[in-house]
Motif scaffolding. Structure first.
Motif, PDB file in Angstrom:
ATOM      1  N   UNK A 105       0.833  -1.205   0.000  1.00 40.74           N
ATOM      2  CA  UNK A 105       0.000   0.000   0.000  1.00 40.74           C
ATOM      3  C   UNK A 105       0.871   1.261   0.000  1.00 40.74           C
ATOM      4  N   UNK A 106       0.372   2.321  -0.601  1.00 38.44           N
ATOM      5  CA  UNK A 106       1.070   3.602  -0.627  1.00 38.44           C
ATOM      6  C   UNK A 106       0.134   4.650  -0.033  1.00 38.44           C
ATOM      7  N   UNK A 107       0.638   5.375   0.969  1.00 42.91           N
ATOM      8  CA  UNK A 107      -0.152   6.410   1.640  1.00 42.91           C
ATOM      9  C   UNK A 107       0.467   7.779   1.420  1.00 42.91           C
ATOM     10  N   UNK A 108      -0.390   8.796   1.335  1.00 44.14           N
ATOM     11  CA  UNK A 108       0.048  10.183   1.388  1.00 44.14           C
ATOM     12  C   UNK A 108      -0.376  10.704   2.746  1.00 44.14           C
ATOM     13  N   UNK A 109       0.605  11.189   3.505  1.00 43.97           N
ATOM     14  CA  UNK A 109       0.339  11.702   4.854  1.00 43.97           C
ATOM     15  C   UNK A 109       0.449  13.218   4.798  1.00 43.97           C
ATOM     16  N   UNK A 110      -0.652  13.895   5.054  1.00 42.94           N
ATOM     17  CA  UNK A 110      -0.674  15.355   5.096  1.00 42.94           C
ATOM     18  C   UNK A 110      -0.578  15.788   6.555  1.00 42.94           C
ATOM     19  N   UNK A 111       0.264  16.774   6.811  1.00 42.69           N
ATOM     20  CA  UNK A 111       0.543  17.212   8.180  1.00 42.69           C
ATOM     21  C   UNK A 111       0.079  18.628   8.448  1.00 42.69           C
ATOM     22  N   UNK A 112      -0.169  18.904   9.724  1.00 44.34           N
ATOM     23  CA  UNK A 112      -0.320  20.274  10.201  1.00 44.34           C
ATOM     24  C   UNK A 112       1.096  20.841  10.356  1.00 44.34           C
ATOM     25  N   UNK A 113       1.216  22.139  10.564  1.00 40.65           N
ATOM     26  CA  UNK A 113       2.526  22.785  10.691  1.00 40.65           C
ATOM     27  C   UNK A 113       3.361  22.191  11.819  1.00 40.65           C
ATOM     28  N   UNK A 114       2.711  21.727  12.900  1.00 41.88           N
ATOM     29  CA  UNK A 114       3.460  21.191  14.036  1.00 41.88           C
ATOM     30  C   UNK A 114       3.789  19.701  13.891  1.00 41.88           C
ATOM     31  N   UNK A 115       3.429  19.079  12.760  1.00 37.41           N
ATOM     32  CA  UNK A 115       3.778  17.679  12.515  1.00 37.41           C
ATOM     33  C   UNK A 115       2.687  16.679  12.853  1.00 37.41           C
ATOM     34  N   UNK A 116       1.555  17.164  13.386  1.00 39.76           N
ATOM     35  CA  UNK A 116       0.431  16.252  13.637  1.00 39.76           C
ATOM     36  C   UNK A 116      -0.208  15.872  12.306  1.00 39.76           C
ATOM     37  N   UNK A 117      -0.874  14.746  12.291  1.00 44.13           N
ATOM     38  CA  UNK A 117      -1.528  14.276  11.070  1.00 44.13           C
ATOM     39  C   UNK A 117      -2.777  15.103  10.800  1.00 44.13           C
ATOM     40  N   UNK A 121      -4.301   9.782   3.034  1.00 48.49           N
ATOM     41  CA  UNK A 121      -4.969   9.377   1.800  1.00 48.49           C
ATOM     42  C   UNK A 121      -4.288   8.132   1.247  1.00 48.49           C
ATOM     43  N   UNK A 122      -5.076   7.213   0.753  1.00 49.10           N
ATOM     44  CA  UNK A 122      -4.527   5.998   0.148  1.00 49.10           C
ATOM     45  C   UNK A 122      -4.279   6.281  -1.333  1.00 49.10           C
ATOM     46  N   UNK A 123      -3.020   6.206  -1.731  1.00 49.09           N
ATOM     47  CA  UNK A 123      -2.651   6.442  -3.127  1.00 49.09           C
ATOM     48  C   UNK A 123      -2.696   5.150  -3.935  1.00 49.09           C
ATOM     49  N   UNK A 124      -2.424   4.034  -3.263  1.00 51.78           N
ATOM     50  CA  UNK A 124      -2.428   2.735  -3.940  1.00 51.78           C
ATOM     51  C   UNK A 124      -2.943   1.673  -2.990  1.00 51.78           C
ATOM     52  N   UNK A 125      -4.042   1.033  -3.393  1.00 51.50           N
ATOM     53  CA  UNK A 125      -4.543  -0.125  -2.657  1.00 51.50           C
ATOM     54  C   UNK A 125      -3.867  -1.369  -3.220  1.00 51.50           C
ATOM     55  N   UNK A 126      -3.444  -2.284  -2.364  1.00 50.71           N
ATOM     56  CA  UNK A 126      -2.851  -3.513  -2.888  1.00 50.71           C
ATOM     57  C   UNK A 126      -3.919  -4.399  -3.530  1.00 50.71           C
ATOM     58  N   UNK A 127      -3.497  -5.258  -4.455  1.00 51.93           N
ATOM     59  CA  UNK A 127      -4.427  -6.161  -5.119  1.00 51.93           C
ATOM     60  C   UNK A 127      -4.929  -7.258  -4.207  1.00 51.93           C
ATOM     61  N   UNK A 128      -4.138  -7.613  -3.216  1.00 54.08           N
ATOM     62  CA  UNK A 128      -4.539  -8.627  -2.236  1.00 54.08           C
ATOM     63  C   UNK A 128      -4.209  -8.098  -0.853  1.00 54.08           C
ATOM     64  N   UNK A 129      -4.695  -8.754   0.171  1.00 48.85           N
ATOM     65  CA  UNK A 129      -4.442  -8.367   1.567  1.00 48.85           C
ATOM     66  C   UNK A 129      -4.756  -6.885   1.781  1.00 48.85           C
ATOM     67  N   UNK A 131      -6.431  -5.498   3.905  1.00 44.51           N
ATOM     68  CA  UNK A 131      -6.413  -5.096   5.309  1.00 44.51           C
ATOM     69  C   UNK A 131      -5.104  -4.414   5.691  1.00 44.51           C
ATOM     70  N   UNK A 132      -4.066  -4.589   4.881  1.00 44.34           N
ATOM     71  CA  UNK A 132      -2.780  -3.968   5.187  1.00 44.34           C
ATOM     72  C   UNK A 132      -2.854  -2.443   5.095  1.00 44.34           C
ATOM     73  N   UNK A 133      -3.837  -1.918   4.369  1.00 46.58           N
ATOM     74  CA  UNK A 133      -4.006  -0.462   4.290  1.00 46.58           C
ATOM     75  C   UNK A 133      -4.328   0.085   5.681  1.00 46.58           C
ATOM     76  N   UNK A 134      -5.258  -0.560   6.383  1.00 44.26           N
ATOM     77  CA  UNK A 134      -5.601  -0.105   7.740  1.00 44.26           C
ATOM     78  C   UNK A 134      -4.434  -0.327   8.699  1.00 44.26           C
ATOM     79  N   UNK A 135      -3.696  -1.422   8.532  1.00 44.68           N
ATOM     80  CA  UNK A 135      -2.513  -1.640   9.369  1.00 44.68           C
ATOM     81  C   UNK A 135      -1.508  -0.511   9.180  1.00 44.68           C
ATOM     82  N   UNK A 136      -1.320  -0.096   7.931  1.00 45.13           N
ATOM     83  CA  UNK A 136      -0.387   0.996   7.637  1.00 45.13           C
ATOM     84  C   UNK A 136      -0.887   2.323   8.214  1.00 45.13           C
ATOM     85  N   UNK A 137      -2.176   2.613   8.052  1.00 50.64           N
ATOM     86  CA  UNK A 137      -2.732   3.862   8.603  1.00 50.64           C
ATOM     87  C   UNK A 137      -2.575   3.890  10.127  1.00 50.64           C
ATOM     88  N   UNK A 138      -2.888   2.784  10.789  1.00 43.15           N
ATOM     89  CA  UNK A 138      -2.751   2.730  12.244  1.00 43.15           C
ATOM     90  C   UNK A 138      -1.299   2.917  12.665  1.00 43.15           C
TER      91      UNK A 138
END
Length: 178
Positions: A105-117, A121-129, A131-138
């Motif tokens: 999976x590929x994620x784009x993480x957008x931040x506030x100025x102080x570094x908080x999330x 955004x999910x840029x690429x969902x894997x073809x299988x598994x 659930x790894x997208x949520x594992x990566x986000x967490x």
């Protein structure tokens, strides 16, 4: 034809069987106490400013030191990848990535100025598994904050590619580029 055993013996046998059945039923309902290394299901998970994701079973919550202020986006991405590994010790690997990966999976993480999330955004969902997208986000939420990015060029966002092996453990691809 009457049974040859005395009446009291039959009652004792039935009473013993009932007690055994009751003990098995109650024993099956009892909860086992969690081991000292296993988190209790009802134990609260520490959080900071609503950014931390709950730990997954088998992982532990790690308190990270405050992040350094990155000088450029390259050091910001490297620091973020290192924090991802540090914040998720039971869910990562650091060796060479296997030839065949379970998911990427590929994620784009957008931040506030102080570094908080601000947003993930999910840029690429894997073809299988998938659930790894949520594992990566967490994992990203547990690693936040990522340092003061207010002096870096806007937009305050970066991409991270997660290389999941067959055990559903990940490695940030940024660490492979060093």
């Amino acid at each position: 034809m009457r049974c040859a055993e005395p009446r009291g013996a039959r009652r004792a046998a039935l009473g013993g069987a009932a007690l055994l059945t009751l003990a098995l039923v109650l024993g099956g309902c009892a909860q086992r106490a969690p081991s000292p290394t296993e988190p209790s299901p009802s134990a609260p998970v520490p959080a900071t400013a609503g950014e931390r994701a709950p730990a997954t079973p088998g992982s532990r919550v790690v308190a990270l030191p405050p992040p350094a202020t990155p000088r450029n986006w390259e050091t910001a991405r490297l620091q973020a990848a290192q924090r991802l590994v540090a914040a998720n010790p039971g869910l990562t690997y650091t060796g060479a990535a296997p030839d065949v990966l379970l998911a990427i999976p590929v994620l784009t993480i957008e931040l506030h100025a102080d570094g908080r999330i601000r947003h993930i955004e999910v840029m690429r969902y894997p073809g299988q598994a998938r659930d790894t997208v949520e594992l990566a986000k967490d994992a990203v939420r547990r690693a936040a904050p990522f340092g003061d990015v207010s002096k870096l060029p806007r937009p305050w966002k970066f991409n991270e590619t997660f290389l999941f092996n067959g055990e559903r453990k990940f490695k940030p691809m940024t660490l492979d580029r060093r």
